[in-house]
Design an enzyme around this catalytic site. Structure first.
Site, PDB file in Angstrom:
ATOM      1  N   ARG A 279       0.856  -1.200   0.000  1.00  7.76           N
ATOM      2  CA  ARG A 279       0.000   0.000   0.000  1.00  7.76           C
ATOM      3  C   ARG A 279       0.888   1.245   0.000  1.00  7.76           C
ATOM      4  O   ARG A 279       2.118   1.154   0.026  1.00  7.76           O
ATOM      5  CB  ARG A 279      -0.930   0.023   1.215  1.00  7.76           C
ATOM      6  CG  ARG A 279      -0.222  -0.001   2.534  1.00  7.76           C
ATOM      7  CD  ARG A 279      -1.184   0.173   3.710  1.00  7.76           C
ATOM      8  NE  ARG A 279      -0.453   0.254   4.950  1.00  7.76           N
ATOM      9  CZ  ARG A 279      -0.102  -0.797   5.686  1.00  7.76           C
ATOM     10  NH1 ARG A 279      -0.452  -2.002   5.311  1.00  7.76           N
ATOM     11  NH2 ARG A 279       0.602  -0.628   6.785  1.00  7.76           N
TER      12      ARG A 279
ATOM     13  N   TYR B  23      11.378   8.430  15.336  1.00  8.41           N
ATOM     14  CA  TYR B  23      11.221   8.353  13.878  1.00  8.41           C
ATOM     15  C   TYR B  23      12.282   9.202  13.180  1.00  8.41           C
ATOM     16  O   TYR B  23      12.920   8.761  12.214  1.00  8.41           O
ATOM     17  CB  TYR B  23       9.809   8.815  13.507  1.00  8.41           C
ATOM     18  CG  TYR B  23       9.472   8.723  12.038  1.00  8.41           C
ATOM     19  CD1 TYR B  23       9.333   7.492  11.410  1.00  8.41           C
ATOM     20  CD2 TYR B  23       9.269   9.879  11.277  1.00  8.41           C
ATOM     21  CE1 TYR B  23       9.010   7.410  10.056  1.00  8.41           C
ATOM     22  CE2 TYR B  23       8.943   9.804   9.932  1.00  8.41           C
ATOM     23  CZ  TYR B  23       8.816   8.568   9.323  1.00  8.41           C
ATOM     24  OH  TYR B  23       8.491   8.486   7.986  1.00  8.41           O
TER      25      TYR B  23
HETATM   26  P1  NAP Z   1       2.132   2.767   4.943  1.00 12.62           P
HETATM   27  O1  NAP Z   1       0.987   3.206   4.113  1.00 12.62           O
HETATM   28  O2  NAP Z   1       1.949   2.556   6.402  1.00 12.62           O
HETATM   29  O3  NAP Z   1       2.746   1.416   4.281  1.00 12.62           O
HETATM   30  C1  NAP Z   1       3.821   0.772   4.903  1.00 12.62           C
HETATM   31  C2  NAP Z   1       4.216  -0.432   4.085  1.00 12.62           C
HETATM   32  O4  NAP Z   1       5.337  -1.038   4.738  1.00 12.62           O
HETATM   33  C3  NAP Z   1       3.139  -1.485   3.991  1.00 12.62           C
HETATM   34  O5  NAP Z   1       3.175  -2.073   2.713  1.00 12.62           O
HETATM   35  C4  NAP Z   1       3.553  -2.516   5.051  1.00 12.62           C
HETATM   36  O6  NAP Z   1       3.101  -3.814   4.698  1.00 12.62           O
HETATM   37  C5  NAP Z   1       5.069  -2.427   4.938  1.00 12.62           C
HETATM   38  N1  NAP Z   1       5.792  -2.890   6.128  1.00 12.62           N
HETATM   39  C6  NAP Z   1       5.726  -2.423   7.386  1.00 12.62           C
HETATM   40  N2  NAP Z   1       6.551  -3.114   8.177  1.00 12.62           N
HETATM   41  C7  NAP Z   1       7.176  -4.019   7.390  1.00 12.62           C
HETATM   42  C8  NAP Z   1       8.154  -5.014   7.629  1.00 12.62           C
HETATM   43  N3  NAP Z   1       8.669  -5.220   8.839  1.00 12.62           N
HETATM   44  N4  NAP Z   1       8.574  -5.769   6.568  1.00 12.62           N
HETATM   45  C9  NAP Z   1       8.066  -5.580   5.327  1.00 12.62           C
HETATM   46  N5  NAP Z   1       7.123  -4.649   5.057  1.00 12.62           N
HETATM   47  C10 NAP Z   1       6.686  -3.891   6.080  1.00 12.62           C
HETATM   48  O7  NAP Z   1       3.362   3.779   4.827  1.00 12.62           O
HETATM   49  P2  NAP Z   1       3.740   4.870   3.694  1.00 12.62           P
HETATM   50  O8  NAP Z   1       3.134   6.160   4.103  1.00 12.62           O
HETATM   51  O9  NAP Z   1       3.495   4.328   2.348  1.00 12.62           O
HETATM   52  O10 NAP Z   1       5.299   4.990   3.981  1.00 12.62           O
HETATM   53  C11 NAP Z   1       6.273   4.302   3.229  1.00 12.62           C
HETATM   54  C12 NAP Z   1       7.645   4.854   3.584  1.00 12.62           C
HETATM   55  O11 NAP Z   1       7.671   6.264   3.353  1.00 12.62           O
HETATM   56  C13 NAP Z   1       8.054   4.650   5.038  1.00 12.62           C
HETATM   57  O12 NAP Z   1       9.429   4.355   5.114  1.00 12.62           O
HETATM   58  C14 NAP Z   1       7.780   6.000   5.657  1.00 12.62           C
HETATM   59  O13 NAP Z   1       8.576   6.244   6.797  1.00 12.62           O
HETATM   60  C15 NAP Z   1       8.109   6.932   4.522  1.00 12.62           C
HETATM   61  N6  NAP Z   1       7.466   8.246   4.604  1.00 12.62           N
HETATM   62  C16 NAP Z   1       6.098   8.372   4.603  1.00 12.62           C
HETATM   63  C17 NAP Z   1       5.522   9.652   4.690  1.00 12.62           C
HETATM   64  C18 NAP Z   1       4.036   9.884   4.691  1.00 12.62           C
HETATM   65  O14 NAP Z   1       3.624  11.043   4.950  1.00 12.62           O
HETATM   66  N7  NAP Z   1       3.194   8.917   4.396  1.00 12.62           N
HETATM   67  C19 NAP Z   1       6.370  10.761   4.788  1.00 12.62           C
HETATM   68  C20 NAP Z   1       7.744  10.590   4.792  1.00 12.62           C
HETATM   69  C21 NAP Z   1       8.287   9.318   4.696  1.00 12.62           C
HETATM   70  P3  NAP Z   1       2.426  -4.837   5.773  1.00 12.62           P
HETATM   71  O15 NAP Z   1       1.096  -4.266   6.142  1.00 12.62           O
HETATM   72  O16 NAP Z   1       2.344  -6.115   5.046  1.00 12.62           O
HETATM   73  O17 NAP Z   1       3.371  -4.868   6.937  1.00 12.62           O
END
Ligand code: NAP
Length: 243
Positions: free
Chosen positions: A11, A151
């Protein structure tokens, strides 16, 4: 054939990166740890658009699981050209309330997980003397947001490891860069209360939250030969929030 492994692609940002890289012609490996159905839906969407790939369950914080995933990719496709180290977790906690389980989980996934995946992918890329690694950082690595000491520490580590890995891996033709997104509309930021969200929105000069596709576009560019001479850099993508 070009193969891209995207961690946490069931996702959010990882999903958008998988879809974008598939559109760029990569065969994609959609990694997840729990969300099997969502990962399969991502693959389905990609296949409907003419792309190809596979899903692969592996907890990135478990070195054995990461090794097994990379082995499976090599057994299936014979190569790894791109790794997008994206799987990450956030749990905001003020320092006074800091819980050691939160600290361990964030460090295990956001720091150890990135190192394990980079190491195992680089060992495969090394044979071809070519490869690209993109690490997902965050604007929190550079901008103080109360409640994010853990974080932000993990994402600061991502920026630092990006520079060091870039230097170590350059002789093997492997480029390493990072993207530091601001607030991106995914499930990760669902827990931000409405009033806080309004406050952040007002602080973003471009006047909107980012979309996962905005991040995927930059990841696609970093993977392409447009960036053939770029390594060790962290690109901030936050609509101007940190200016
Ligand atoms: P998200 O919607 O919560 O998705 C997280 C993804 O990581 C999911 O596919 C989840 O799959 C997977 N995941 C979590 N723990 C895992 C593990 N131990 N091993 C393998 N997969 C794992 O997050 P997102 O917003 O897309 O964020 C993605 C990245 O961007 C992260 O590194 C986050 O810190 C960074 N980021 C996000 C934002 C933001 O505003 N959204 C801003 C800056 C940086 P499962 O459910 O299968 O675990």
């Amino acid at each position: 054939m070009k193969v891209a492994v995207i961690t946490g692609a069931s996702r959010g940002i990882g999903r958008a990166c998988a879809i974008r890289l598939a559109a760029d012609g990569y065969t994609v490996v959609i990694n997840y740890s729990h969300s099997e159905e969502q990962a399969k839906e991502v693959l389905n969407d990609i296949e409907k658009s003419g792309g190809s790939g596979m899903t692969c369950r592996a907890d990135v914080s478990d070195l054995k699981a990461v090794k097994a995933m990379m082995r499976e990719v090599i057994n299936t496709y014979g190569q790894i050209d791109v790794l997008v180290n994206n799987a990450g977790v956030v749990k905001d906690e003020y320092l006074f309330m800091l819980n050691s389980d939160t600290l361990d989980r964030c460090m295990d996934i956001n720091v150890k997980g990135y190192l394990y995946c980079a190491q195992q992918a680089a060992l495969k890329m090394f044979r071809k003397k070519k490869g690209v690694i993109v690490n997902m950082s965050s604007v929190s690595s550079q901008m103080a947001i109360a409640g994010q000491s853990v974080y932000s520490a993990t994402k600061g580590a991502v920026n630092s490891m990006t520079r060091t890995m870039a230097k170590e891996l350059a002789p093997y033709g492997i480029r390493v860069n990072a993207v530091a997104p601001g607030f991106i509309e995914t499930e990760m930021i669902d827990s931000i209360p409405e009033d806080k969200r309004e406050e952040y929105l007002k602080a973003i000069p471009l006047g909107r939250l980012g979309k996962a596709e905005d991040v995927a576009n930059v990841v696609s560019m970093l993977c392409s030969d447009c960036c053939a001479y770029m390594t060790g850099q962290t690109l901030v993508l936050d609509g101007g929030l940190s200016l």
